[in-house]
Design a protein around this motif. Structure first.
Motif, short mmCIF file in Angstrom:
data_model
loop_
_atom_site.label_atom_id
_atom_site.label_comp_id
_atom_site.label_asym_id
_atom_site.label_seq_id
_atom_site.Cartn_x
_atom_site.Cartn_y
_atom_site.Cartn_z
N SER A 4 -11.43 -35.66 -28.56
CA SER A 4 -12.38 -34.81 -28.84
C SER A 4 -12.81 -34.86 -30.48
N TRP A 5 -12.14 -35.38 -31.30
CA TRP A 5 -12.48 -35.66 -32.51
C TRP A 5 -13.14 -36.60 -32.71
N ILE A 6 -13.00 -37.98 -31.88
CA ILE A 6 -13.82 -38.84 -31.87
C ILE A 6 -15.45 -38.59 -30.95
N GLY A 161 -25.46 -25.18 -34.45
CA GLY A 161 -24.71 -24.67 -33.49
C GLY A 161 -24.21 -25.83 -32.53
N MET A 162 -24.92 -26.87 -32.17
CA MET A 162 -24.29 -27.95 -31.45
C MET A 162 -22.92 -28.16 -31.84
N ILE A 163 -22.73 -28.51 -33.34
CA ILE A 163 -21.58 -28.82 -34.02
C ILE A 163 -20.43 -27.70 -33.57
N PHE A 164 -20.84 -26.67 -33.85
CA PHE A 164 -19.93 -25.49 -33.64
C PHE A 164 -19.57 -25.32 -32.12
N LEU A 169 -15.54 -25.88 -28.22
CA LEU A 169 -15.15 -26.28 -26.74
C LEU A 169 -13.99 -27.14 -26.97
N ALA A 170 -13.81 -28.12 -27.99
CA ALA A 170 -12.60 -28.82 -28.36
C ALA A 170 -11.56 -28.09 -28.43
N MET A 171 -11.39 -26.85 -29.09
CA MET A 171 -10.42 -25.73 -29.42
C MET A 171 -10.01 -25.00 -28.20
N ARG A 176 -5.61 -24.96 -23.90
CA ARG A 176 -5.43 -24.77 -22.53
C ARG A 176 -4.07 -25.61 -22.14
N ARG A 177 -4.12 -26.40 -22.98
CA ARG A 177 -2.91 -27.50 -22.63
C ARG A 177 -1.67 -27.01 -23.44
#
Length: 177
Positions: A4-6, A161-164, A169-171, A176-177
């Motif tokens: 997700s960071w990549i 907005g796209m970045i946030f 979504l990544a968080m 969920r894991r």
């Protein structure tokens, strides 16, 4: 998590690359090609080279824009041209210039004034009107294109907005894991 960071980093880098998008604008006036080379956002591309190519792809000349990113080229006669602009660091763009735009300024295309009013007088007047209109419309077209290329507040807010959204979504995915 690492993926997700990549992904987020790739999106940020692609947005930065878009900010340095190379632009060119050229128009014919008085038998000459007038143009400017700039990056999206308005900064001139001063280190660029402008290759003037014939319709067959043959190199006619190479121009260097001035400090404002502007250039002028006077071809031998009206003919279709293509401008290839290269900054040398991977930015490259092409721009066509039609022969019709260049025909107004060449002596062969302007009839000589006759002693009595005739059709040649009318053609000469028409040629002068076309030159005057091109002289006024060309810079307006350039300003319009540059205004459309500038980053607007809505573009910036949309990018943030796209970045946030991707970060959220990544968080969520990580939670969920």
């Amino acid at each position: 998590m690492m993926r997700s960071w990549i992904l987020g980093l790739a999106l940020v880098v692609s947005c930065a690359a878009q900010a340095h998008l190379l632009k060119v604008f050229a128009y014919g006036e008085g038998g000459r090609v007038h143009g400017s080379v700039y990056f999206a956002g308005g900064g001139p591309a001063t280190g660029a080279s402008v290759q003037v190519l014939g319709i067959d792809g043959a190199l006619l000349t190479t121009l260097t824009p001035d400090a404002n990113g502007e250039f002028v080229y006077a071809p031998d006669g009206p003919r279709d041209l293509e401008l290839l602009v290269d900054t040398g660091d991977g930015h490259q763009i092409r721009w066509p210039v039609r022969a019709e735009e260049l025909s107004g300024g060449h002596p062969a295309s302007q009839p000589v004034m006759a002693a009595e009013p005739s059709q040649s007088d009318q053609r000469q007047l028409l040629g002068l009107i076309e030159q005057a209109v091109a002289r006024q419309v060309g810079p307006l077209r350039q300003e319009l294109q540059q205004a459309q290329d500038r980053a607007r507040l809505s573009d910036i807010l949309g990018g943030l907005g796209m970045i946030f959204g991707i970060a959220g979504l990544a968080m969520w995915w990580r939670g969920r894991r």
